[in-house]
Motif scaffolding. Structure first.
Motif, PDB file in Angstrom:
ATOM      1  N   ASP A 562       0.830  -1.208   0.000  1.00  0.00           N
ATOM      2  CA  ASP A 562       0.000   0.000   0.000  1.00  0.00           C
ATOM      3  C   ASP A 562       0.863   1.256   0.000  1.00  0.00           C
ATOM      4  O   ASP A 562       0.552   2.239  -0.708  1.00  0.00           O
ATOM      5  CB  ASP A 562      -0.919  -0.011   1.227  1.00  0.00           C
ATOM      6  N   LEU A 563       1.923   1.235   0.759  1.00  0.00           N
ATOM      7  CA  LEU A 563       2.805   2.398   0.795  1.00  0.00           C
ATOM      8  C   LEU A 563       3.560   2.566  -0.522  1.00  0.00           C
ATOM      9  O   LEU A 563       3.731   3.689  -1.018  1.00  0.00           O
ATOM     10  CB  LEU A 563       3.794   2.257   1.952  1.00  0.00           C
ATOM     11  N   LEU A 564       4.001   1.461  -1.115  1.00  0.00           N
ATOM     12  CA  LEU A 564       4.704   1.548  -2.395  1.00  0.00           C
ATOM     13  C   LEU A 564       3.787   2.025  -3.508  1.00  0.00           C
ATOM     14  O   LEU A 564       4.237   2.665  -4.460  1.00  0.00           O
ATOM     15  CB  LEU A 564       5.304   0.187  -2.745  1.00  0.00           C
ATOM     16  N   ALA A 565       2.516   1.707  -3.395  1.00  0.00           N
ATOM     17  CA  ALA A 565       1.553   2.183  -4.401  1.00  0.00           C
ATOM     18  C   ALA A 565       1.403   3.694  -4.357  1.00  0.00           C
ATOM     19  O   ALA A 565       0.901   4.296  -5.320  1.00  0.00           O
ATOM     20  CB  ALA A 565       0.201   1.499  -4.185  1.00  0.00           C
ATOM     21  N   MET A 566       1.811   4.313  -3.274  1.00  0.00           N
ATOM     22  CA  MET A 566       1.727   5.777  -3.170  1.00  0.00           C
ATOM     23  C   MET A 566       2.804   6.480  -3.979  1.00  0.00           C
ATOM     24  O   MET A 566       2.728   7.692  -4.174  1.00  0.00           O
ATOM     25  CB  MET A 566       1.852   6.193  -1.698  1.00  0.00           C
ATOM     26  N   LEU A 567       3.836   5.726  -4.444  1.00  0.00           N
ATOM     27  CA  LEU A 567       4.864   6.340  -5.269  1.00  0.00           C
ATOM     28  C   LEU A 567       4.258   6.758  -6.602  1.00  0.00           C
ATOM     29  O   LEU A 567       3.598   5.947  -7.274  1.00  0.00           O
ATOM     30  CB  LEU A 567       6.013   5.352  -5.512  1.00  0.00           C
ATOM     31  N   PRO A 568       4.429   7.986  -7.038  1.00  0.00           N
ATOM     32  CA  PRO A 568       3.825   8.443  -8.296  1.00  0.00           C
ATOM     33  C   PRO A 568       4.434   7.709  -9.482  1.00  0.00           C
ATOM     34  O   PRO A 568       5.648   7.719  -9.679  1.00  0.00           O
ATOM     35  CB  PRO A 568       4.150   9.936  -8.328  1.00  0.00           C
ATOM     36  N   ALA A 569       3.588   7.054 -10.276  1.00  0.00           N
ATOM     37  CA  ALA A 569       4.080   6.236 -11.384  1.00  0.00           C
ATOM     38  C   ALA A 569       4.725   7.075 -12.478  1.00  0.00           C
ATOM     39  O   ALA A 569       5.694   6.641 -13.115  1.00  0.00           O
ATOM     40  CB  ALA A 569       2.935   5.402 -11.964  1.00  0.00           C
ATOM     41  N   ASP A 570       4.213   8.278 -12.722  1.00  0.00           N
ATOM     42  CA  ASP A 570       4.709   9.070 -13.842  1.00  0.00           C
ATOM     43  C   ASP A 570       6.019   9.786 -13.524  1.00  0.00           C
ATOM     44  O   ASP A 570       6.818  10.061 -14.417  1.00  0.00           O
ATOM     45  CB  ASP A 570       3.658  10.094 -14.274  1.00  0.00           C
ATOM     46  N   SER A 571       6.256  10.086 -12.281  1.00  0.00           N
ATOM     47  CA  SER A 571       7.442  10.857 -11.921  1.00  0.00           C
ATOM     48  C   SER A 571       8.503  10.042 -11.197  1.00  0.00           C
ATOM     49  O   SER A 571       9.552  10.571 -10.849  1.00  0.00           O
ATOM     50  CB  SER A 571       7.041  12.046 -11.035  1.00  0.00           C
ATOM     51  N   THR A 572       8.246   8.767 -10.962  1.00  0.00           N
ATOM     52  CA  THR A 572       9.239   7.923 -10.293  1.00  0.00           C
ATOM     53  C   THR A 572      10.343   7.575 -11.276  1.00  0.00           C
ATOM     54  O   THR A 572      10.070   7.036 -12.352  1.00  0.00           O
ATOM     55  CB  THR A 572       8.594   6.632  -9.762  1.00  0.00           C
ATOM     56  N   PRO A 573      11.590   7.860 -10.961  1.00  0.00           N
ATOM     57  CA  PRO A 573      12.695   7.519 -11.877  1.00  0.00           C
ATOM     58  C   PRO A 573      12.755   6.013 -12.113  1.00  0.00           C
ATOM     59  O   PRO A 573      12.372   5.214 -11.249  1.00  0.00           O
ATOM     60  CB  PRO A 573      13.941   8.018 -11.133  1.00  0.00           C
ATOM     61  N   PRO A 574      13.221   5.598 -13.296  1.00  0.00           N
ATOM     62  CA  PRO A 574      13.300   4.154 -13.591  1.00  0.00           C
ATOM     63  C   PRO A 574      14.118   3.377 -12.560  1.00  0.00           C
ATOM     64  O   PRO A 574      13.790   2.237 -12.242  1.00  0.00           O
ATOM     65  CB  PRO A 574      13.959   4.112 -14.976  1.00  0.00           C
ATOM     66  N   ALA A 575      15.192   3.978 -12.055  1.00  0.00           N
ATOM     67  CA  ALA A 575      16.013   3.261 -11.071  1.00  0.00           C
ATOM     68  C   ALA A 575      15.216   2.979  -9.801  1.00  0.00           C
ATOM     69  O   ALA A 575      15.312   1.888  -9.219  1.00  0.00           O
ATOM     70  CB  ALA A 575      17.263   4.078 -10.749  1.00  0.00           C
ATOM     71  N   MET A 576      14.416   3.955  -9.363  1.00  0.00           N
ATOM     72  CA  MET A 576      13.588   3.728  -8.174  1.00  0.00           C
ATOM     73  C   MET A 576      12.474   2.740  -8.466  1.00  0.00           C
ATOM     74  O   MET A 576      12.101   1.931  -7.609  1.00  0.00           O
ATOM     75  CB  MET A 576      13.003   5.054  -7.690  1.00  0.00           C
ATOM     76  N   ARG A 577      11.937   2.809  -9.674  1.00  0.00           N
ATOM     77  CA  ARG A 577      10.908   1.838 -10.046  1.00  0.00           C
ATOM     78  C   ARG A 577      11.480   0.428 -10.030  1.00  0.00           C
ATOM     79  O   ARG A 577      10.830  -0.519  -9.577  1.00  0.00           O
ATOM     80  CB  ARG A 577      10.364   2.178 -11.441  1.00  0.00           C
ATOM     81  N   SER A 578      12.697   0.298 -10.513  1.00  0.00           N
ATOM     82  CA  SER A 578      13.355  -1.009 -10.482  1.00  0.00           C
ATOM     83  C   SER A 578      13.525  -1.495  -9.047  1.00  0.00           C
ATOM     84  O   SER A 578      13.262  -2.662  -8.734  1.00  0.00           O
ATOM     85  CB  SER A 578      14.715  -0.909 -11.178  1.00  0.00           C
TER      86      SER A 578
END
Length: 1215
Positions: A562-578
């Protein structure tokens, strides 16, 4: 040590006293010693002469006799004088202590006067040791006397008192005064001269020590013995306070046994702490737990003695515990001012008081693990000091101080040690969490540590989970892993270890988790998650992975997602998304370990992946953006691969990690990216097959416990779901890539994986591959003639190494002619191996890869049962080992041809023809690209292979079913329309390749002429056409002997053993020659064709063939108008014939000339002088005189030549 001191070293005494002394000599009393003893340090033992090893500490605390085996006689020798054991201390207290002071002063004088002369080292050692032993013996006697003989005085007694009783009643006060005096005499440890304190650092490997070493350890003995004596005195006085009437203490108060003991304890602890402080100033932060606070084993033993002594007094006499004394002194060190009215005398300089305090606490806590016997125990021996440590921790983690990671890491490292020893403390956990919550984005690095001190981001979910697990199982406090933790882990990782210890407390019933849960969860919300950096997100994931491992997994995982879903998908850098995906996949791995269904976690994560894959697929996405997106996508592939490899059963909804996103990802991948994606697919396919096969094994053969084994129906259903996912999302892409001219190696491996999956689970294959999915897949990736040879070889190599697949190829349902098709694919790859090699770089990596794969495929094909059978029937099975593709192909062709010739039954021969045609397929289609691009290597290989085919399969190709292939070979390779044009210069490569292989074609065609039943005449006509075409084409305008001898047509006619097939070919060659002479004219043919014909006739070694040729030649000359050049040519021909062959073939030469003499006598008559001269030269060369055999043959020839011949015969007789 007793053996080292004889009585000769002691002052002389009277004989009677000596005898008595020998009867009651006490053993060597306990004392501090750190001399080398073999195996002591490895075993962690204390000195065998020490107070702990000899049981002195235990006897003191248990109120037992200090030295039960000593001082049993009536007298005792102390300071070289005999004394009455039971009364000496009462009657001569001051005298004895005076002698003690003399010995101490004498030893100090010895220290001051000692030099570095090695010649005096031995005498100084023994003298100093003797002085020390006398002092220690006296102190031991005092302790024994107090325990055995001291009786508390009764103040209420009336009447006269015996003088001894009076002295005895005064003994406690006098004893306190003397003890106080001796402490004043020796002073404190911190005040010892530098040369004496330096004895702490002496390497104790020898047996000889300087006087300073003996003096230093005597001081330790006296300090400890004073405490023992005062404690024994207090015990014997049953709690009465003993006053020293003649002295007051340093504060002006009356001196008592209690105050003296307190002062002694404080002074001794203060001095020990001061020594430790001096040592800390030289300790590196990386060795904070590796470097101990004591200088030698003696000071370590003294610390342990004090710990147990003070703890025992605290429990029995309700005095201050050990930590109370230490905390007071440490507070003074921290604040820099005395806590009370007195200055304890700590050193004024400490490079870092707070760090020193943590260091000392950690090491004292470790010492507190020793029991009274000096053995380390896991059970708590010393009460914890968390109250003081928590206050210190709050000060160390104060945000106002901006403490550097270097200091924080040391603090948390020490705090971890305390948690391991004392057990975790919730206040410590919450205090540290408050600090790290505010600094979660910090890197927690120590710059001067270099690379070893940098925090590394785990590249895969499994590595991330293992990193978290390493925090959940910290090493023991004494292990090298723990002591070196400062280098290998940052302070946050150490905090996670402390948190894991807190959550993993036994018999806590979940209380630790409830205590900390709210404090942790409440710190994370929407804004907080968006503030996290990449490093902060890593710390967040590690935190929740530790919580998931140690607390409630599903609750923690749900909260984390639930907390990770709060990360903005459009502005999260690819490295953080990874990193985000790796964290969730690590939770998936944890679910699998616990045997929980991962469906919900997998679907959420797969949705993230699908969304990113769609963006990666779009053509409007910038290349730089695609490059950045590949980072999380590749992380997802690695993570899902680890999930499948880790899963023991693939029954926990793992397939939900594979969705339609792969259908978008694969077509958009570049070459390197596609290799990674297909490698992932191979891993998943292999794991599915492995798990499926394990579940299909009988229960008694599985390695898992019966409780784990799933129900067969359930397992089959779940595995079917995984297989369907793979077929639907991956296999269509493989089919779309199969005709690529640059196939990645992983494509073949992935296709082979699906083939083996269809072998194990045929029902899972798509409907379009049914009813024989294996055959359909192999047709698409192995047997299709449009496939790249590299793909085919790699694919078949993968499959033919599988025993089950080979069994299916041999006899499986739907396999049909699978073995023949594999052989055909191999032959095509061998033929087309040069088609895809660069002419400029034939040894490129791709070329070498194809060579390796083709060599391996050759070995695999030769292991097929059908191929082995063909080789065995042909008797060539022993010749099949270790062959390269080209000779192996020739061997196989030869084996098929020989096997066909040995068959007798018509049905078997017909079946063999059908099988052979299956092997070769449309072979001319395979080599057609070489005929177009004129590749030199390709043309040579093609002509050579087809030539072998025509030669060894001549009987087979002459049959009705196969003769069309033979006719096409002749039309396409031997008599193509373009090649018949004499003036064309564009086919040099084809002619070169044909020249090398033409003998194979001619030999095969000549056999086919003899065995063909329906088209023999046409085959013979084609043979004559080929001979006629290439007879003159391969001769230069001015032929030499070498050119004629190596002519391919002539080479085809040569054989070591005469055979009907060879005779047929030679007859055909001479027939063609005869026609050439007849049609072209004798003059035009004299310079070229006659030379070739002569060579052909001689090389054939056959008389009748030669006669036939000569008859044809003469007939041509006789039927044409005579010309001078014709006669010259014809005369020159027999003359050259004789020159070249007379010395070799003897009689056969004259036999040939006899035929010529009958047809044209004048020609031979003109040669008579030459023939006679040649005969004589031959005989001369041999050196055996006249050769009657040769002369008889010559005479037979001369008899046919009339008068000229008769005259020459007379001339021969006259020789």
């Amino acid at each position: 040590m007793e053996g080292e001191f004889s009585q000769s070293l002691t002052p002389p005494v009277s004989p009677s006293a000596l005898d008595h002394y020998c009867d009651s000599a006490p053993s060597l009393p306990s004392c501090f010693a750190c001399a080398y003893e073999q195996g002591r340090e490895e075993a962690g033992r204390f000195s065998s002469h020490g107070y702990i090893s000899r049981g002195a500490l235990k006897r003191l605390l248990l109120k037992l006799d200090p030295a039960p085996a000593d001082f049993e006689g009536d007298t005792v020798d102390i300071f070289d004088f005999p004394w009455v054991t039971e009364t000496a201390l009462v009657e001569s207290t001051k005298l004895l202590f005076g002698l003690l002071r003399q010995k101490v002063l004498k030893l100090e004088t010895l220290v001051q006067s000692s030099s570095h002369d090695f010649g005096q080292a031995s005498s100084l050692h023994y003298e100093a040791e003797e002085l020390r032993q006398q002092c220690v013996l006296f102190l031991s006697y005092v302790k024994v006397f107090l325990y055995r003989f001291l009786e508390p005085s009764q103040s209420f007694e009336e009447g006269p008192v015996h003088p001894y009783r009076d002295l005895e009643s005064q003994l406690p006060s006098v004893l306190v005064e003397e003890l106080f005096g001796i402490t004043l005499l020796i002073g404190r440890l911190k005040n010892l001269p530098a040369n004496v304190q330096s004895a702490f650092t002496i390497q104790h490997q020898g047996k000889l020590f300087p006087p300073s070493w003996q003096l230093l350890h005597l001081h330790l003995d006296i300090h400890w013995s004073v405490l023992e004596i005062l404690h024994l005195l207090e015990q014997r006085m049953t709690g009465q306070i003993v006053y020293a009437h003649q002295f007051v203490n340093l504060t002006g108060e009356t001196l008592t046994n209690i105050s003296l003991l307190e002062d002694q304890v404080n002074n001794l602890l203060c001095d020990l702490i001061g020594l430790a402080m001096n040592k800390y100033n030289k300790v590196r932060p990386t060795e904070i737990l590796k470097t101990h606070h004591y200088h030698c084993l003696c000071t370590k033993e003294l610390w342990i003695l004090l710990i147990h002594f003070l703890e025992h007094r605290s429990k029995t006499l309700h005095t201050q515990p050990f930590w109370s004394y230490v905390n007071t002194l440490l507070q003074t060190a921290l604040k820099g001012v005395p806590s009370g009215d007195r200055d304890p005398g700590l050193p004024g300089h400490c490079k870092e008081p707070e760090g020193f305090t943590w260091w000392l606490l950690a090491h004292l806590a470790q010492l507190g693990m020793h029991n009274r016997n000096g053995v380390i125990q896991q059970k708590k021996q010393l009460e914890d000091n968390w109250a003081f440590a928590i206050e210190l921790l709050k000060s160390s983690c104060d945000p106002k101080r901006a403490t550097q990671e270097e200091q924080v890491r040391m603090v948390v490292h020490c705090c971890l040690s305390l948690s391991l020893i004392w057990g975790p403390n919730v206040s410590a956990v919450t205090t540290l969490w408050e600090y790290y919550n505010k600094n979660l984005n910090g890197s927690f690095t120590v710059p001067w540590l270099g690379v070893s001190g940098l925090g590394s981001i785990s590249r895969t979910p499994l590595c991330l989970l293992q990193q978290a697990k390493s925090c959940c199982s910290p090493a023991s406090v004494s292990s090298s892993i723990h002591t070196q933790l400062y280098r290998s882990a940052n302070s946050f990782h150490m905090f996670l270890r402390i948190l894991a210890l807190h959550l993993s407390q036994e018999h806590a019933g979940g209380a630790p988790w409830r205590q900390i849960k709210g404090r942790l969860y409440s710190k994370f919300h929407q804004r907080r998650m968006t503030e996290l950096s990449e490093t902060g997100l890593l710390h967040f994931l590690l935190l929740f992975l530790v919580l998931a491992q140690c607390a409630e997994l599903e609750d923690v995982a749900s909260r984390a997602c639930d907390l990770l879903a709060m990360l903005p998908a459009d502005s999260t850098p690819p490295a953080m998304r990874s990193l985000h995906w790796r964290g969730q996949l690590a939770l998936v791995l944890l679910y699998l370990e616990k045997g929980l269904d991962v469906g919900a976690l997998a679907e959420q994560l797969a949705a993230y992946f699908s969304q990113t894959a769609r963006e990666f697929y779009l053509k409007t996405t910038e290349p730089s953006r695609k490059l950045a997106l590949w980072v999380p996508l590749s992380s997802y592939l690695e993570g899902v691969s680890e999930v499948f490899e880790t899963s023991p059963s693939l029954m926990l909804s793992e397939e939900r990690l594979l969705n339609e996103g792969f259908g978008l990802l694969l077509p958009a991948c570049r070459q390197s990216e596609l290799s990674s994606a297909l490698g992932f697919l191979q891993t998943v396919l292999a794991q599915l097959r492995r798990v499926q096969q394990r579940c299909n094994q009988p229960p008694h053969t599985t390695t898992e416990s019966p409780g784990w084994a799933p129900l067969p129906s359930v397992a089959k259903e779940r595995h079917q779901a995984v297989a369907l996912t793979l077929w639907s999302h991956f296999f269509p892409f493989l089919c779309s890539m199969r005709l690529s001219q640059t196939p990645p190696p992983q494509l073949a491996d992935a296709a082979a994986g699906f083939t083996l999956l269809a072998l194990d689970m045929p029902g899972s294959a798509p409907q379009k591959l049914q009813p024989h999915p294996i055959q359909s897949i192999m047709q698409s990736f192995g047997w299709d003639e449009m496939l790249h040879p590299l793909l085919v070889t790699h694919y078949l190599n993968h499959l033919l190494q599988n025993g089950e697949l080979v069994s299916w190829v041999s006899s499986g349902p739907g396999s049909g002619s699978a073995q023949a098709l594999c052989v055909r694919a191999w032959m095509r790859c061998v033929l087309q191996q040069y088609l895809h090699k660069s002419q400029d770089a034939p040894d490129s990596r791709a070329g070498r890869n194809l060579d390796e794969q083709l060599a391996e495929l050759t070995r695999q094909v030769f292991r097929l049962p059908e191929v082995e059978s063909v080789l065995q029937k042909a008797g060539l099975h022993s010749a099949m080992q270790a062959r390269e593709p080209k000779p192996a192909l020739a061997l196989f062709i030869k084996a098929v041809g020989r096997s066909y010739c040995e068959l007798q039954v018509l049905a078997e021969r017909s079946s063999m023809v059908f099988r052979a045609l299956e092997y070769v397929g449309d072979i001319l289609k395979y080599i057609k690209p070489y005929l177009l691009n004129k590749s030199r290597e390709g043309l040579q290989l093609s002509y050579w292979v087809v030539g072998c085919l025509v030669k060894h399969w001549s009987h087979l190709l002459a049959t009705t079913k196969a003769q069309q292939l033979l006719f096409r070979i002749v039309d396409v390779l031997l008599l193509p329309h373009a090649l018949l044009q004499q003036d064309s210069g564009a086919h040099t490569q084809m002619l070169s390749a044909l020249k090398d292989s033409l003998p194979l074609f001619l030999q095969g065609l000549s056999v086919a002429v003899g065995v063909s039943q329906s088209q023999g005449a046409y085959v013979k006509q084609q043979l004559h056409s080929v001979i006629n075409q290439y007879l003159s084409r391969f001769l230069p305008a001015t032929p030499s002997i070498g050119a004629v001898v190596n002519h391919p047509v002539l080479l085809a006619a040569c054989e070591s053993n005469i055979t009907p097939q060879g005779e047929r070919l030679r007859r055909s060659i001479l027939q063609v020659l005869s026609k050439e002479i007849e049609y072209r004219g004798y003059t035009a043919y004299c310079g070229v064709m006659h030379r070739f014909g002569r060579r052909a006739a001689v090389r054939t070694h056959h008389y009748y063939t030669t006669v036939s040729y000569l008859r044809t030649a003469l007939k041509t000359v006789l039927t044409q108008p005579a010309q001078p050049t014709d006669c010259i040519c014809f005369v020159l021909f027999p003359r050259a014939f004789v020159e070249e062959n007379e010395g070799v073939y003897d009689q056969q030469v004259y036999n040939v000339l006899e035929v010529v003499a009958v047809l044209h006598p004048s020609t031979v008559t003109a040669l008579i002088p030459f023939l006679s001269l040649s005969l004589r030269k031959t005989e001369c060369k041999r050196g055996l005189g006249k050769n009657s055999s040769l002369r008889n043959g010559y005479k037979k020839l001369l008899a046919l030549l009339g008068e000229s011949g008769q005259a020459e015969m007379i001339s021969l007789e006259e020789d």
